[in-house]
Enzyme design. Structure first.
Site, PDB file in Angstrom:
ATOM      1  N   ALA A 151       7.383  -1.873   2.547  1.00  0.00           N
ATOM      2  CA  ALA A 151       7.970  -1.300   1.377  1.00  0.00           C
ATOM      3  C   ALA A 151       8.969  -0.406   1.862  1.00  0.00           C
ATOM      4  CB  ALA A 151       6.771  -0.561   0.729  1.00  0.00           C
ATOM      5  N   GLN A 180       1.512   3.606   2.259  1.00  0.00           N
ATOM      6  CA  GLN A 180       2.165   3.986   3.331  1.00  0.00           C
ATOM      7  C   GLN A 180       2.806   2.611   4.040  1.00  0.00           C
ATOM      8  OE1 GLN A 180       2.954   6.566   4.503  1.00  0.00           O
ATOM      9  NE2 GLN A 180       2.126   8.018   2.927  1.00  0.00           N
ATOM     10  N   SER A 181       3.038   1.750   3.267  1.00  0.00           N
ATOM     11  CA  SER A 181       3.447   0.306   3.450  1.00  0.00           C
ATOM     12  C   SER A 181       4.918   0.357   4.437  1.00  0.00           C
ATOM     13  CB  SER A 181       3.652  -0.481   2.294  1.00  0.00           C
ATOM     14  OG  SER A 181       4.392  -1.906   2.748  1.00  0.00           O
ATOM     15  N   ASN A 182       4.901  -0.001   5.573  1.00  0.00           N
ATOM     16  CA  ASN A 182       5.881  -0.227   6.267  1.00  0.00           C
ATOM     17  C   ASN A 182       6.788  -1.176   5.714  1.00  0.00           C
ATOM     18  OD1 ASN A 182       5.060   1.601   8.428  1.00  0.00           O
ATOM     19  ND2 ASN A 182       3.920   0.138   9.441  1.00  0.00           N
ATOM     20  N   ALA A 187       1.007  -1.060  -0.037  1.00  0.00           N
ATOM     21  CA  ALA A 187      -0.024  -0.008  -0.181  1.00  0.00           C
ATOM     22  C   ALA A 187       0.878   1.440   0.101  1.00  0.00           C
ATOM     23  CB  ALA A 187      -0.865   0.153   1.052  1.00  0.00           C
TER      24      ALA A 187
END
Length: 301
Positions: free
Chosen positions: A61, A57-59, A55
């Site tokens: 990523a 705001q993926s942590n 997503a």
């Protein structure tokens, strides 16, 4: 967490936090445990670029980008959404770490994974050696890092009662179940996958080599709210309570949903095995907490 424990009606020694947010790399977080296994062999195998999905705001990523920077590799993040939809939070950190972002529009699930495979092939066509890391780092290999965490918890608190963990892509819960058993892990579904119990069961089976029945897993399905990453008033109240009692800052997506669920008796869970303890003694892992079971509480049969 004695002050928060008292606010939830628990004893001061009943609520503990496993601070994987202090792991250091890229702002910290439990995804580091998965990436340690997933990225460990990449440089030796000649990899030049890490590719993953998530997503906006993926942590996961964000930490993949940080791991790539640490290893001297490139990073390509295939994210749901469109350019300009946001430039703050983790997206700012993604760019700080040097990641290239490929926007996949409204694609999700299989479509998002297919876009990542296309990006991987494009990199190969240019002569690079990409490593495709699964959504959330949640394959069997990544889950082994969380299994190690479960074993670590047993050395720190052998009488641990329940670990409450956010169930996003499933790998963290799967690893913990692999180490602690299904009866001691409660997953709080965050809306990241369509079949949370089935996803975790498949990963646990891959870890152990034996069949894990999804029906035996303890999963709460009632905390998704308006959807993945949607900040609701109950989650905001949980974040505020935690901040004002312990000075602990939590992410509103996974930790927020997990803490919102933590004080609730497990008998309210949408999916939990028969006989699951109804005590509100809870704790979560990774920005999360660990509890010890009071002697008066019965174990599941």
């Amino acid at each position: 967490m004695p002050r928060l424990a008292r606010a939830l009606g628990l004893g001061p020694d009943d609520l503990w936090v496993k601070r994987d947010d202090l792991t250091g790399l890229g702002g910290g977080g439990n995804k580091i445990r998965k990436l340690e296994w997933l990225c460990g062999a990449a440089p030796a195998d000649g990899a030049t670029t890490l590719v993953t999905t998530g997503a906006p705001q993926s942590n996961h990523a964000r930490l993949t980008a940080a791991a790539a920077a640490r290893l001297g590799l490139g990073a390509v993040l295939v994210l749901v959404g469109t350019p300009g939809s946001s430039a703050s939070g983790n997206l700012a950190l993604d760019r700080l770490f040097g990641a290239r972002i490929v926007w996949a529009g409204s694609a999700g699930g299989a479509a998002l994974a297919a876009t990542a495979v296309q990006v991987e092939q494009q990199l190969r066509d240019r002569g690079e050696v990409p490593v495709l890391i699964p959504f959330g780092g949640s394959g069997v290999t990544g889950a082994r890092g969380c299994q190690e965490c479960g074993r670590e918890l047993l050395t720190q608190a052998p009488d641990i009662s329940t670990v409450v963990v956010a169930l996003g892509s499933g790998g963290t819960m799967a690893g913990l179940v692999g180490a602690l058993g299904a009866e001691r892990v409660l997953g709080v579904h965050c809306g990241g996958v369509p079949d949370p119990a089935g996803t975790v069961a498949t990963l646990v089976s891959g870890l152990s080599g034996t069949h894990q029945a999804s029906e035996a897993l303890r999963v709460r399905l009632d905390q998704v709210g308006d959807g993945y990453a949607a900040l609701t008033e109950p989650v905001m109240a949980a974040l505020t309570l935690t901040g004002r009692t312990e000075g602990l800052v939590l992410d509103p997506v996974s930790p927020g949903a997990r803490w919102r669920a933590s004080p609730q008796p497990s008998r309210t869970a949408t999916s939990a095995p028969a006989g699951a303890p109804s005590s509100c003694t809870r704790a979560a892992y990774l920005d999360s907490s660990v509890t010890r079971r009071p002697s008066r509480e019965r174990r599941p049969r």
